[in-house]
Write a protein that holds these residues in place. Sequence first.
Motif, mmCIF file in Angstrom:
data_model
loop_
_atom_site.group_PDB
_atom_site.id
_atom_site.type_symbol
_atom_site.label_atom_id
_atom_site.label_comp_id
_atom_site.label_asym_id
_atom_site.label_seq_id
_atom_site.Cartn_x
_atom_site.Cartn_y
_atom_site.Cartn_z
ATOM 1 N N GLY A 164 59.285 -27.832 -25.110
ATOM 2 C CA GLY A 164 58.494 -26.642 -24.896
ATOM 3 C C GLY A 164 58.894 -25.940 -23.619
ATOM 4 N N THR A 165 58.426 -24.706 -23.474
ATOM 5 C CA THR A 165 58.683 -23.909 -22.282
ATOM 6 C C THR A 165 57.373 -23.290 -21.809
ATOM 7 O OG1 THR A 165 59.134 -21.844 -23.465
ATOM 8 C CG2 THR A 165 60.986 -23.338 -23.123
ATOM 9 N N THR A 202 55.873 -21.931 -25.354
ATOM 10 C CA THR A 202 56.463 -22.262 -26.655
ATOM 11 C C THR A 202 56.396 -23.764 -26.869
ATOM 12 O OG1 THR A 202 58.761 -22.660 -25.953
ATOM 13 C CG2 THR A 202 58.119 -20.364 -26.377
ATOM 14 N N LEU A 203 56.294 -24.152 -28.131
ATOM 15 C CA LEU A 203 56.457 -25.532 -28.570
ATOM 16 C C LEU A 203 57.592 -25.546 -29.585
ATOM 17 C CD1 LEU A 203 52.746 -26.702 -29.040
ATOM 18 C CD2 LEU A 203 54.323 -27.358 -27.202
ATOM 19 N N ASN A 204 58.547 -26.453 -29.408
ATOM 20 C CA ASN A 204 59.770 -26.438 -30.207
ATOM 21 C C ASN A 204 60.005 -27.789 -30.874
ATOM 22 O OD1 ASN A 204 59.912 -24.716 -27.709
ATOM 23 N ND2 ASN A 204 61.739 -23.926 -28.696
ATOM 24 N N ARG A 210 59.508 -23.151 -34.093
ATOM 25 C CA ARG A 210 59.043 -22.860 -32.735
ATOM 26 C C ARG A 210 57.764 -22.048 -32.806
ATOM 27 N NH1 ARG A 210 62.150 -18.967 -28.463
ATOM 28 N NH2 ARG A 210 61.632 -17.498 -30.132
ATOM 29 N N SER A 215 55.210 -19.786 -30.500
ATOM 30 C CA SER A 215 55.147 -19.035 -29.251
ATOM 31 C C SER A 215 53.750 -18.480 -29.068
ATOM 32 C CB SER A 215 56.158 -17.878 -29.257
ATOM 33 O OG SER A 215 57.468 -18.349 -29.466
ATOM 34 N N GLU A 275 60.858 -25.979 -18.461
ATOM 35 C CA GLU A 275 61.419 -26.270 -19.784
ATOM 36 C C GLU A 275 61.612 -27.774 -19.881
ATOM 37 O OE1 GLU A 275 65.450 -24.838 -22.162
ATOM 38 O OE2 GLU A 275 64.567 -23.568 -20.599
#
Length: 468
Positions: free
Chosen positions: A311-312, A264-266, A253, A255, A325
């Motif tokens: 991502g968020t 964030t990218l997950n 992740r 942030s 999200e």
Amino acid sequence: MKPVVHHPLITLTLGGLILSLPMGSVASDKQTPWQSKLNEHLNGQWQQEWAGDRRESQKMEAQLQLEWEQDFTDGWLAQTSLTAIARLRLDAEGLLTDGSTRQTYSSASEPWINNRHSQLELREFYLDAEWWNLYWRLGKQQVVWGQADGLKVLDVVTPQSYREFILDDFDDSRIPLWMVNVEWLTSDSSSLQFLWIPDTSYHDLAQGDNPYTVTSPLRVPSPSNIQQAVDGVTTDQPRKPNHWLKDSDAGVRYSQFWRGWDLTLNYFYHYRDFYVPYQAIEANTDVTTAPASGTVLHVQPRYQRSHLIGGTASNAFGNLTLRTEIGWYSHSHHIAEYSANNQGIESSPELSSVIGLDWQGFSDTLISVQWFQSLLLDYDRRMIRDHNEQTLSLLLERKLANDTWTLKLQGLYSLNHQDQLWRPKISYLWRSNVELWLGADVFSGTSKGLYGQFDNNDRVVVGFEWGF
């Protein structure tokens, strides 16, 4: 003569045993050096909760959680700390677990004791350290991704216990996993997190006569989805991955705080924690049923892997906070009309998302609304679920009398099935470390919906928590 110190008492009921314990600490002049040192590192919570309706008591549960933390200053462990959290649950009713949950846990994570009336487990056990300009957390722990309330989009790193459906607090219902969790602060406003999880534990689902055993056809295979008559349904235990290396999960992740936005990218490569209930039509070999020459629907659950990319984003605009999200799953599996070719399951990539608005324009008041969507990108009309599943949530919270009283209302409503869950609650902070509450969980809808299936499970909840 030294004065006698009287401390207020709190009375606890634990499986029929009544205990009166001091709310204050023991006077320091009566503590041994060992007791004083222990109190510096040990804290805990005792929670007592009853739930039931006019017909029966659903649970009478005492929960004791102890947390111990030790900082190290010498040797190779300098500037590190060790945390251990253990939890004991005792329930006089014994309706919420049948003691067979160990099959969903890895051998390293299963509870030490697990039966209808008691559960003793090591919740978390991890070492925090800063080595080579990296922040390490090694051991059994919870990891939370995402910002959604009530339902989950990206918060899928650690599995969950569904012994009370989604009514239990997420911090209590998550199943911590053994993992390597490393964070690299790439700048003052950004970081990169790496996860490696060799722990093969998955969701712990309600079973047997548990009032929250899932019966909705959205999740449970039914003979009604088959074009031929069958004499019953048999279900195997889930075929669980169990190799710590080749079956491990991994994620990363990124942030970033950018112009007021938390971003964030997950990415997560993992076994999805809900098993897939594959099915087969087989001859009835159970001689205790009649006719023995008939057929049965044989359910063979297995876990399947998926890639998750998501991502968020969140930002505050005065009294209003926007939260978003989104997550794309490469594989999701859903119950469908049965055929020999599909084994009663059809798969599709899935796009899940949530948009949330939190407003705090009134003093001591929070109003939060969320819109959840789950879209199947390769939808098959044989699937039992809809192409696009949508759910709305509402949270109203008001604090009174200098935060002594809290009034709270949470709700979830399915736009597809018109079923819903409402949770009113009133809490009172009696002491700085003692909270009491009264609430209710109210379901409504048809048996097909995830909430409506529990339409007969409305309950009242009374409880308290004492921190020490």
